[in-house]
Design a protein around this motif. Structure first.
Motif, PDB file in Angstrom:
ATOM      1  N   ARG A  14       0.836  -1.209   0.000  1.00 50.41           N
ATOM      2  CA  ARG A  14       0.000   0.000   0.000  1.00 50.41           C
ATOM      3  C   ARG A  14       0.873   1.262   0.000  1.00 50.41           C
ATOM      4  O   ARG A  14       0.586   2.234  -0.697  1.00 50.41           O
ATOM      5  CB  ARG A  14      -0.944  -0.006   1.194  1.00 50.41           C
ATOM      6  CG  ARG A  14      -1.967  -1.129   1.141  1.00 50.41           C
ATOM      7  CD  ARG A  14      -3.102  -0.951   2.139  1.00 50.41           C
ATOM      8  NE  ARG A  14      -3.972  -2.114   2.131  1.00 50.41           N
ATOM      9  CZ  ARG A  14      -4.896  -2.360   1.203  1.00 50.41           C
ATOM     10  NH1 ARG A  14      -5.059  -1.504   0.206  1.00 50.41           N
ATOM     11  NH2 ARG A  14      -5.652  -3.441   1.262  1.00 50.41           N
ATOM     12  N   PHE A  15       1.924   1.237   0.777  1.00 52.09           N
ATOM     13  CA  PHE A  15       2.869   2.354   0.791  1.00 52.09           C
ATOM     14  C   PHE A  15       3.475   2.528  -0.601  1.00 52.09           C
ATOM     15  O   PHE A  15       3.673   3.649  -1.089  1.00 52.09           O
ATOM     16  CB  PHE A  15       3.957   2.076   1.827  1.00 52.09           C
ATOM     17  CG  PHE A  15       4.849   3.253   2.140  1.00 52.09           C
ATOM     18  CD1 PHE A  15       4.443   4.560   1.940  1.00 52.09           C
ATOM     19  CD2 PHE A  15       6.125   3.026   2.651  1.00 52.09           C
ATOM     20  CE1 PHE A  15       5.271   5.624   2.223  1.00 52.09           C
ATOM     21  CE2 PHE A  15       6.965   4.086   2.942  1.00 52.09           C
ATOM     22  CZ  PHE A  15       6.538   5.385   2.722  1.00 52.09           C
ATOM     23  N   GLY A  16       3.736   1.408  -1.274  1.00 51.23           N
ATOM     24  CA  GLY A  16       4.304   1.458  -2.615  1.00 51.23           C
ATOM     25  C   GLY A  16       3.360   2.054  -3.638  1.00 51.23           C
ATOM     26  O   GLY A  16       3.761   2.893  -4.458  1.00 51.23           O
ATOM     27  N   PHE A  70      10.715   1.278  -3.027  1.00 50.13           N
ATOM     28  CA  PHE A  70      11.341  -0.004  -2.700  1.00 50.13           C
ATOM     29  C   PHE A  70      10.264  -1.009  -2.282  1.00 50.13           C
ATOM     30  O   PHE A  70      10.326  -2.195  -2.635  1.00 50.13           O
ATOM     31  CB  PHE A  70      12.363   0.168  -1.571  1.00 50.13           C
ATOM     32  CG  PHE A  70      13.710   0.656  -2.031  1.00 50.13           C
ATOM     33  CD1 PHE A  70      14.416  -0.016  -3.013  1.00 50.13           C
ATOM     34  CD2 PHE A  70      14.279   1.790  -1.463  1.00 50.13           C
ATOM     35  CE1 PHE A  70      15.665   0.428  -3.437  1.00 50.13           C
ATOM     36  CE2 PHE A  70      15.524   2.252  -1.889  1.00 50.13           C
ATOM     37  CZ  PHE A  70      16.210   1.572  -2.872  1.00 50.13           C
ATOM     38  N   GLY A  71       9.271  -0.526  -1.511  1.00 48.11           N
ATOM     39  CA  GLY A  71       8.168  -1.400  -1.131  1.00 48.11           C
ATOM     40  C   GLY A  71       7.375  -1.863  -2.337  1.00 48.11           C
ATOM     41  O   GLY A  71       6.976  -3.029  -2.422  1.00 48.11           O
ATOM     42  N   PHE A  72       7.147  -0.962  -3.285  1.00 46.91           N
ATOM     43  CA  PHE A  72       6.411  -1.322  -4.488  1.00 46.91           C
ATOM     44  C   PHE A  72       7.197  -2.339  -5.314  1.00 46.91           C
ATOM     45  O   PHE A  72       6.623  -3.290  -5.861  1.00 46.91           O
ATOM     46  CB  PHE A  72       6.124  -0.080  -5.327  1.00 46.91           C
ATOM     47  CG  PHE A  72       5.167  -0.322  -6.451  1.00 46.91           C
ATOM     48  CD1 PHE A  72       3.829  -0.530  -6.201  1.00 46.91           C
ATOM     49  CD2 PHE A  72       5.609  -0.332  -7.762  1.00 46.91           C
ATOM     50  CE1 PHE A  72       2.941  -0.772  -7.239  1.00 46.91           C
ATOM     51  CE2 PHE A  72       4.736  -0.562  -8.810  1.00 46.91           C
ATOM     52  CZ  PHE A  72       3.389  -0.788  -8.547  1.00 46.91           C
ATOM     53  N   CYS A  73       8.515  -2.125  -5.391  1.00 42.88           N
ATOM     54  CA  CYS A  73       9.385  -3.079  -6.085  1.00 42.88           C
ATOM     55  C   CYS A  73       9.254  -4.465  -5.453  1.00 42.88           C
ATOM     56  O   CYS A  73       9.050  -5.469  -6.157  1.00 42.88           O
ATOM     57  CB  CYS A  73      10.827  -2.593  -6.020  1.00 42.88           C
ATOM     58  SG  CYS A  73      12.069  -3.879  -6.277  1.00 42.88           S
ATOM     59  N   ALA A  74       9.356  -4.535  -4.127  1.00 41.01           N
ATOM     60  CA  ALA A  74       9.271  -5.822  -3.438  1.00 41.01           C
ATOM     61  C   ALA A  74       7.908  -6.475  -3.654  1.00 41.01           C
ATOM     62  O   ALA A  74       7.826  -7.692  -3.882  1.00 41.01           O
ATOM     63  CB  ALA A  74       9.529  -5.626  -1.949  1.00 41.01           C
ATOM     64  N   TRP A  75       6.836  -5.668  -3.611  1.00 43.33           N
ATOM     65  CA  TRP A  75       5.498  -6.216  -3.826  1.00 43.33           C
ATOM     66  C   TRP A  75       5.348  -6.756  -5.238  1.00 43.33           C
ATOM     67  O   TRP A  75       4.812  -7.839  -5.442  1.00 43.33           O
ATOM     68  CB  TRP A  75       4.443  -5.153  -3.544  1.00 43.33           C
ATOM     69  CG  TRP A  75       3.089  -5.491  -4.095  1.00 43.33           C
ATOM     70  CD1 TRP A  75       2.392  -4.822  -5.054  1.00 43.33           C
ATOM     71  CD2 TRP A  75       2.262  -6.604  -3.722  1.00 43.33           C
ATOM     72  NE1 TRP A  75       1.193  -5.433  -5.312  1.00 43.33           N
ATOM     73  CE2 TRP A  75       1.090  -6.542  -4.504  1.00 43.33           C
ATOM     74  CE3 TRP A  75       2.412  -7.646  -2.817  1.00 43.33           C
ATOM     75  CZ2 TRP A  75       0.066  -7.476  -4.402  1.00 43.33           C
ATOM     76  CZ3 TRP A  75       1.391  -8.597  -2.717  1.00 43.33           C
ATOM     77  CH2 TRP A  75       0.239  -8.497  -3.496  1.00 43.33           C
TER      78      TRP A  75
END
Length: 280
Positions: A14-16, A70-75
């Motif tokens: 969600r942050f991503g 980075f969070g979006f990348c990981a997701w």
């Protein structure tokens, strides 16, 4: 596995989505100002982040955006490897998951750029257009390089067409859990965003195709270059304004996704196993 084990992955996702929305909102807003002659610029994501650096608390915003990306990348990577969105294992499902995997690494690069910018380790280099030309030149130098670049151009253009079809059909909120009274206007925002994004991807794919045809990486344009090309057309300011509005709408839609998207996140054990398998 207790439900709490899913929460960090869901929060990260969600942050991503929110961080990606902010970036697109900046790109669209700056391009709209350029179209109506009130300053602004037609640069891409990197140029927008450089502009943010000069604003109050700019470095803080850049760090937050970098963490979100980075969070979006990981997701995106977990989503692709674990099929968290239930895309399936048919040709279409694998194509979507593959595209998400590639986009994850692209957003990782943008996150690194934002973080380095905040820490004073980067002046921005040549921007997205130059970065696109650099990787095209590298790919062109490989065996069958022109064919590979041509395939990339087709893939990017195909993605653009898929976005346009999605906007046309209005299926932009399929994975959102929306209150009934908000669904209509949110779908309108999403359709505007996907349509504009589709047009830009089509243009970028076309430029990559020209690079393959002419064996010249200088033909390649990124997001900013595509909008500059629009601006140079007859009534270019109108075309640019419409596209900028659409990209700004996609930014708003990203914030809506951060709030309402259904995220069936894998638990932490599944996520760790997927990453370990990728590293083998």
């Amino acid at each position: 596995m207790p439900h709490i084990s899913r929460r960090p992955v869901e929060t990260m996702a969600r942050f991503g989505y929110g961080a990606r929305g902010v970036v697109y909102g900046l790109v669209g807003g700056l391009a709209l100002l350029a179209a109506i002659g009130s300053g602004g610029q037609t640069g891409g994501s990197r140029n927008a982040l450089q502009t943010l650096l000069t604003q109050p608390f700019g470095k803080v915003w850049l760090v937050l955006i970098a963490l979100g990306l980075f969070g979006f990348c990981a997701w995106r990577i977990l989503e692709a490897l674990t099929d968290a969105d239930n895309r399936g294992s048919d040709m279409k499902g694998w194509a979507i998951r593959g595209a998400h995997l590639v986009s994850g690494f692209i957003y990782a690069g943008l996150a690194l750029f934002a973080l380095n910018l905040a820490l004073g380790r980067s002046s921005g280099g040549g921007g997205e257009d130059q970065a696109a030309r650099d990787w095209t030149a590298w790919l062109m130098s490989q065996p069958f390089g022109q064919w590979l670049v041509g395939l990339v151009g087709l893939a990017v253009a195909g993605t653009g067409l898929a976005f346009i079809v999605k906007a046309w059909r209005g299926r932009v909120a399929d994975r959102l859990s929306l209150p009934a009274e908000k669904r209509h206007w949110i779908c309108t925002i999403g359709r505007m965003g996907f349509a504009a994004r589709g047009v830009v991807f089509l243009m970028i794919g076309g430029f990559v195709g020209l690079a393959a045809l002419h064996a010249s990486s200088s033909e390649v344009r990124g997001l900013g270059g595509a909008m500059e090309a629009l601006q140079r057309q007859p009534y270019g300011w109108v075309l640019l304004a419409l596209t900028a509005l659409g990209l700004f709408a996609f930014g708003l839609f990203g914030l809506i996704q951060a709030r309402y998207r259904r995220i069936d996140a894998p638990d932490l054990d599944d996520a760790k196993a997927a990453v370990a398998q990728m590293g083998r």
